[in-house]
Design an enzyme around this catalytic site. Structure first.
Site, PDB file in Angstrom:
ATOM      1  N   ASN A  40      12.603  15.531 -43.335  1.00  0.00           N
ATOM      2  CA  ASN A  40      12.950  16.946 -42.537  1.00  0.00           C
ATOM      3  C   ASN A  40      11.739  17.642 -42.260  1.00  0.00           C
ATOM      4  O   ASN A  40      11.364  18.516 -42.968  1.00  0.00           O
ATOM      5  CB  ASN A  40      14.014  17.604 -43.027  1.00  0.00           C
ATOM      6  CG  ASN A  40      14.448  18.808 -42.259  1.00  0.00           C
ATOM      7  OD1 ASN A  40      14.040  19.154 -40.957  1.00  0.00           O
ATOM      8  ND2 ASN A  40      15.834  19.094 -42.377  1.00  0.00           N
ATOM      9  N   GLY A  85      19.017  15.499 -41.079  1.00  0.00           N
ATOM     10  CA  GLY A  85      17.927  16.253 -40.547  1.00  0.00           C
ATOM     11  C   GLY A  85      16.646  15.848 -40.343  1.00  0.00           C
ATOM     12  O   GLY A  85      15.682  16.799 -39.913  1.00  0.00           O
ATOM     13  N   ASP A  87      13.297  14.229 -38.831  1.00  0.00           N
ATOM     14  CA  ASP A  87      12.764  14.001 -37.435  1.00  0.00           C
ATOM     15  C   ASP A  87      11.522  13.803 -37.354  1.00  0.00           C
ATOM     16  O   ASP A  87      10.916  13.303 -38.127  1.00  0.00           O
ATOM     17  CB  ASP A  87      13.029  15.590 -37.034  1.00  0.00           C
ATOM     18  CG  ASP A  87      12.334  16.883 -37.933  1.00  0.00           C
ATOM     19  OD1 ASP A  87      11.333  16.516 -38.524  1.00  0.00           O
ATOM     20  OD2 ASP A  87      13.028  17.888 -38.206  1.00  0.00           O
ATOM     21  N   HIS A 160      23.119  -2.363 -24.346  1.00  0.00           N
ATOM     22  CA  HIS A 160      24.200  -1.369 -24.102  1.00  0.00           C
ATOM     23  C   HIS A 160      23.782   0.084 -24.277  1.00  0.00           C
ATOM     24  O   HIS A 160      22.801   0.501 -24.610  1.00  0.00           O
ATOM     25  CB  HIS A 160      25.263  -1.863 -25.229  1.00  0.00           C
ATOM     26  CG  HIS A 160      24.609  -1.855 -26.521  1.00  0.00           C
ATOM     27  ND1 HIS A 160      24.243  -3.033 -27.045  1.00  0.00           N
ATOM     28  CD2 HIS A 160      24.357  -0.829 -27.792  1.00  0.00           C
ATOM     29  CE1 HIS A 160      23.717  -2.742 -28.147  1.00  0.00           C
ATOM     30  NE2 HIS A 160      23.601  -1.630 -28.611  1.00  0.00           N
ATOM     31  N   ARG A 238      10.291  -3.081 -29.864  1.00  0.00           N
ATOM     32  CA  ARG A 238      11.144  -3.787 -30.514  1.00  0.00           C
ATOM     33  C   ARG A 238      12.423  -3.934 -29.697  1.00  0.00           C
ATOM     34  O   ARG A 238      12.913  -2.669 -29.410  1.00  0.00           O
ATOM     35  CB  ARG A 238      11.365  -3.419 -32.089  1.00  0.00           C
ATOM     36  CG  ARG A 238      12.291  -4.105 -32.750  1.00  0.00           C
ATOM     37  CD  ARG A 238      13.668  -3.612 -32.528  1.00  0.00           C
ATOM     38  NE  ARG A 238      14.573  -3.997 -33.670  1.00  0.00           N
ATOM     39  CZ  ARG A 238      16.252  -3.793 -33.534  1.00  0.00           C
ATOM     40  NH1 ARG A 238      16.706  -3.032 -32.641  1.00  0.00           N
ATOM     41  NH2 ARG A 238      16.999  -4.280 -34.608  1.00  0.00           N
ATOM     42  N   ASP A 240      16.306  -4.547 -29.078  1.00  0.00           N
ATOM     43  CA  ASP A 240      17.438  -4.613 -29.856  1.00  0.00           C
ATOM     44  C   ASP A 240      18.688  -5.777 -29.170  1.00  0.00           C
ATOM     45  O   ASP A 240      18.610  -5.897 -28.171  1.00  0.00           O
ATOM     46  CB  ASP A 240      18.245  -3.501 -29.785  1.00  0.00           C
ATOM     47  CG  ASP A 240      19.578  -3.263 -30.793  1.00  0.00           C
ATOM     48  OD1 ASP A 240      19.389  -3.477 -31.761  1.00  0.00           O
ATOM     49  OD2 ASP A 240      20.525  -3.187 -30.156  1.00  0.00           O
ATOM     50  N   GLU A 271      14.919  -8.711 -31.734  1.00  0.00           N
ATOM     51  CA  GLU A 271      15.691  -8.824 -32.968  1.00  0.00           C
ATOM     52  C   GLU A 271      16.614 -10.086 -32.809  1.00  0.00           C
ATOM     53  O   GLU A 271      17.849  -9.948 -32.532  1.00  0.00           O
ATOM     54  CB  GLU A 271      16.596  -7.621 -32.835  1.00  0.00           C
ATOM     55  CG  GLU A 271      17.495  -7.398 -34.228  1.00  0.00           C
ATOM     56  CD  GLU A 271      18.488  -6.778 -34.186  1.00  0.00           C
ATOM     57  OE1 GLU A 271      19.463  -6.405 -35.122  1.00  0.00           O
ATOM     58  OE2 GLU A 271      19.028  -6.317 -33.011  1.00  0.00           O
ATOM     59  N   HIS A 337      17.428  -1.275 -42.058  1.00  0.00           N
ATOM     60  CA  HIS A 337      18.493  -0.426 -41.987  1.00  0.00           C
ATOM     61  C   HIS A 337      19.795  -1.123 -41.786  1.00  0.00           C
ATOM     62  O   HIS A 337      21.068  -0.785 -41.755  1.00  0.00           O
ATOM     63  CB  HIS A 337      18.194   0.583 -40.896  1.00  0.00           C
ATOM     64  CG  HIS A 337      18.428  -0.015 -39.331  1.00  0.00           C
ATOM     65  ND1 HIS A 337      17.377  -0.910 -38.958  1.00  0.00           N
ATOM     66  CD2 HIS A 337      19.416  -0.085 -38.323  1.00  0.00           C
ATOM     67  CE1 HIS A 337      17.769  -1.516 -37.729  1.00  0.00           C
ATOM     68  NE2 HIS A 337      18.736  -0.812 -37.370  1.00  0.00           N
ATOM     69  N   ASP A 338      19.734  -2.557 -41.495  1.00  0.00           N
ATOM     70  CA  ASP A 338      20.795  -3.517 -41.197  1.00  0.00           C
ATOM     71  C   ASP A 338      21.390  -4.203 -42.422  1.00  0.00           C
ATOM     72  O   ASP A 338      22.181  -4.970 -42.287  1.00  0.00           O
ATOM     73  CB  ASP A 338      20.587  -4.194 -39.797  1.00  0.00           C
ATOM     74  CG  ASP A 338      20.573  -3.435 -38.788  1.00  0.00           C
ATOM     75  OD1 ASP A 338      21.644  -2.517 -38.549  1.00  0.00           O
ATOM     76  OD2 ASP A 338      20.122  -3.897 -37.669  1.00  0.00           O
ATOM     77  N   ARG A 398      20.917   3.397 -46.011  1.00  0.00           N
ATOM     78  CA  ARG A 398      20.326   4.549 -44.993  1.00  0.00           C
ATOM     79  C   ARG A 398      20.078   5.902 -45.685  1.00  0.00           C
ATOM     80  O   ARG A 398      19.845   6.586 -44.896  1.00  0.00           O
ATOM     81  CB  ARG A 398      20.829   4.387 -43.711  1.00  0.00           C
ATOM     82  CG  ARG A 398      21.063   3.046 -42.862  1.00  0.00           C
ATOM     83  CD  ARG A 398      21.771   3.070 -41.608  1.00  0.00           C
ATOM     84  NE  ARG A 398      21.968   1.912 -40.897  1.00  0.00           N
ATOM     85  CZ  ARG A 398      22.780   1.453 -39.788  1.00  0.00           C
ATOM     86  NH1 ARG A 398      23.470   2.538 -39.404  1.00  0.00           N
ATOM     87  NH2 ARG A 398      23.047   0.446 -39.421  1.00  0.00           N
TER      88      ARG A 398
END
Length: 577
Positions: A40, A85, A87, A160, A238, A240, A271, A337-338, A398
């Protein structure tokens, strides 16, 4: 042989010719950043997500976003609607930290205006999300990263959008009379926002309506988005979930042609999680997110699920299916993150658990293998600090990086790997030779002259290994033990990977990292003068020079043999044989 037949043979050969490699990828370390959970740097934008969060407009799944202190608890909304928060200014402030790790590329998860923490439900592809900062904040990040020789790629979501996407909102309000009706596949109207039965959406999730990419106007819109952000200063993208894009094959061919015509060194990553080399033929991507390499092979070996023999076979099969140029551009990721944290996958426990010694050894073995593959090792933020987290618990992998906590052993290990990746020329080539092994041993060489050797043992007991011919010396041992070569053999400690180099060979170079200057939205690379060996080996340049000659000779030889065979067949026919 007719000229038309010769032309057909030539065309078939040309479709197999390797396409141009994005050369800068093969010599660097990548680092993935999930912006809200990294650092942050500006508390002033911490609550700005409240005005855009999808839960406020979803008419089917209602809820309230959560805003939490940096070390707050994980809630059921942690995946998507719990904000901490982080960024863009926070990323800028940590660039020197990343440089210390040897990082040469940052992959940013989505930073455009959206309705969630993760950003994969885009509202506006052309604006920086206020919760992450401003366009000026982004430009500052790109400029400061380039000054340090760090490139940056963005996360592009062409499949999407979110419920707040301006064109979808127009369809929601105006139905078939909307100018953008054909941008989506609508089953019924009027509908409620979030109703997955009313329109085609990604994986049946009502908050993610799919774009109709078969629509020419949609395709052009998306291509223009990619070009815009590249003009701002990004070095690649990248992509998605490309396999879910409607009309994906034609779209990605068109996207690549346009992007590469303007930005030939832009790096394009798709991906795709499984082994799909057909997407790496020069018509779509430079690399896939190599989960198959990272998780199906390397992670499985580090966990002990695969023995060395099986891992060697799968590694050989993997590289046999892709071009050498593609291998050198590999986006070699293991955790992201997945996924659960890789330390958690290796038995290190969940969030805030203290990993045991065995899981740390397995992590260091695994990352050593990752960093010594052709291409670019990509680290998910915090893995270098020994962070743990289970995907099964609201995606706790995450969770924000707690900067006051650090596993020093793991951190120093990743720093060393970054140094080796940046200074050993053989690790910047596209060449790997997988060696035949038995039992728990996995071994391969790197470089044009096999000048670097990597050996791993995933067993819980020591194993003796006979080294290939040559005078080898130990360069690095993942477990930190002192090891020496004894009469051409080495005793591998348990759960350990080692890097060896051939003596009397120029294998290490203190290479000055590249710097970048930004001029008229075009990034150029300049390298500071150095008396040391270049990361690009002479053999690689020689091959580039001679490759067309070898190609011509091979095709000519094939044609000559074919002509001889045809003449023999005709002679036999004429004689009635």
């Amino acid at each position: 042989m007719r000229r038309a037949e010769i032309s057909t043979i030539m065309n078939r050969y040309e479709t197999r010719t390797p396409f141009k490699q994005v050369e800068w990828v093969r010599s660097i370390v990548g680092y993935q950043i999930f912006p809200d959970r990294f650092y942050n740097g500006d508390p002033g934008n911490d609550l700005k997500a409240n005005s855009t969060d999808e839960l406020w407009i979803n008419e089917v799944s209602k809820g309230t976003p959560v805003f939490t202190r940096w070390d707050g608890p994980v809630t059921p909304l942690h995946c998507c609607h719990q904000y901490f928060g982080g960024d863009l200014k926070g990323v800028t402030e940590k660039l020197d930290y990343l440089k210390e790790l040897g990082v040469g590329l940052i992959y940013l998860n989505p930073i455009f205006t959206s309705g969630s923490v993760h950003g994969y439900d885009v509202y506006d592809y052309y604006t920086v999300d206020p919760k992450f900062g401003t366009l000026d904040d982004l430009k500052t990040l790109l400029d400061e990263a380039h000054k340090r020789g760090i490139r940056v790629i963005f996360d592009f979501v062409p499949d999407h959008v979110g419920l707040g996407f301006w064109a979808f909102q127009d369809v929601y309000r105006n139905g078939p009379s909307s100018r953008y009706w054909s941008w989506f596949i609508i089953y019924k109207w009027p509908f409620k926002l979030g109703d997955s039965s009313a329109y085609k959406c990604w994986w049946g999730i009502g908050s993610l309506p799919q774009l109709n990419v078969l629509n020419k106007e949609v395709r052009q819109y998306l291509i223009n988005v990619a070009l815009y952000w590249l003009s701002i200063g990004f070095d690649g993208l990248r992509i998605d979930t490309p396999l879910d894009v409607i009309g994906s094959e034609n779209f990605f061919r068109e996207l690549r042609e346009v992007v590469k015509s303007r930005y030939p060194d832009a790096y394009i990553v798709g991906e795709i999680w499984d082994y799909r080399p057909e997407w790496l033929r020069g018509e779509a991507f430079d690399s896939l997110m190599n989960y198959y390499l990272g998780r199906n092979i390397l992670l499985s070996y580090a966990k002990g699920v695969l023995n060395g023999y099986t891992a060697s076979a799968r590694l050989s099969e993997y590289y046999a299916g892709i071009g050498v140029n593609v291998a050198g551009m590999g986006f070699n990721i293991i955790g992201s993150h997945d996924t659960s944290r890789i330390l958690t996958d290796l038995g290190g426990g969940g969030l805030r658990d203290t990993p045991g010694n065995e899981s740390i050894k397995r992590l260091k073995l695994l990352s050593t293998l990752q960093y010594t593959q052709p291409g670019m090792p990509v680290v998910f933020q915090g893995d270098e600090r020994g962070v743990t987290g289970r995907q099964s618990n609201y995606d706790e992998q995450r969770y924000p990086i707690q900067w006051d906590r650090l596993n020093q052993e793991v951190f120093e290990h990743y720093k060393k790997l970054g140094e080796l990746k940046n200074t050993i020329p053989a690790l910047s080539t596209s060449i790997i030779h997988v060696l035949s092994t038995e039992g728990s041993i996995l071994a391969y060489t790197r470089g044009y002259n096999d000048e670097v050797l990597v050996v791993a043992n995933n067993a819980l007991e020591p194993v003796a290994y006979k080294l290939p011919e040559g005078n080898w010396s130990v360069l690095y041992v993942s477990s930190g033990e002192n090891m020496e070569v004894d009469n051409g053999s080495i005793t591998m400690p348990p759960l350990t990977a080692i890097i060896l180099v051939k003596e009397q060979s120029s294998t290490i170079s203190n290479v000055t990292p590249p710097t970048f200057t930004q001029t008229s939205n075009t990034t150029t690379q300049t390298t500071a003068p150095s008396n040391n060996t270049s990361l690009t080996q002479p053999g690689e340049e020689l091959w580039k020079t001679l490759s067309p000659v070898f190609t011509a000779v091979a095709v000519l030889a094939f044609i000559i043999v074919a002509i001889i065979l045809i003449k023999r067949v005709r002679t036999r026919v004429d004689k009635g044989i």
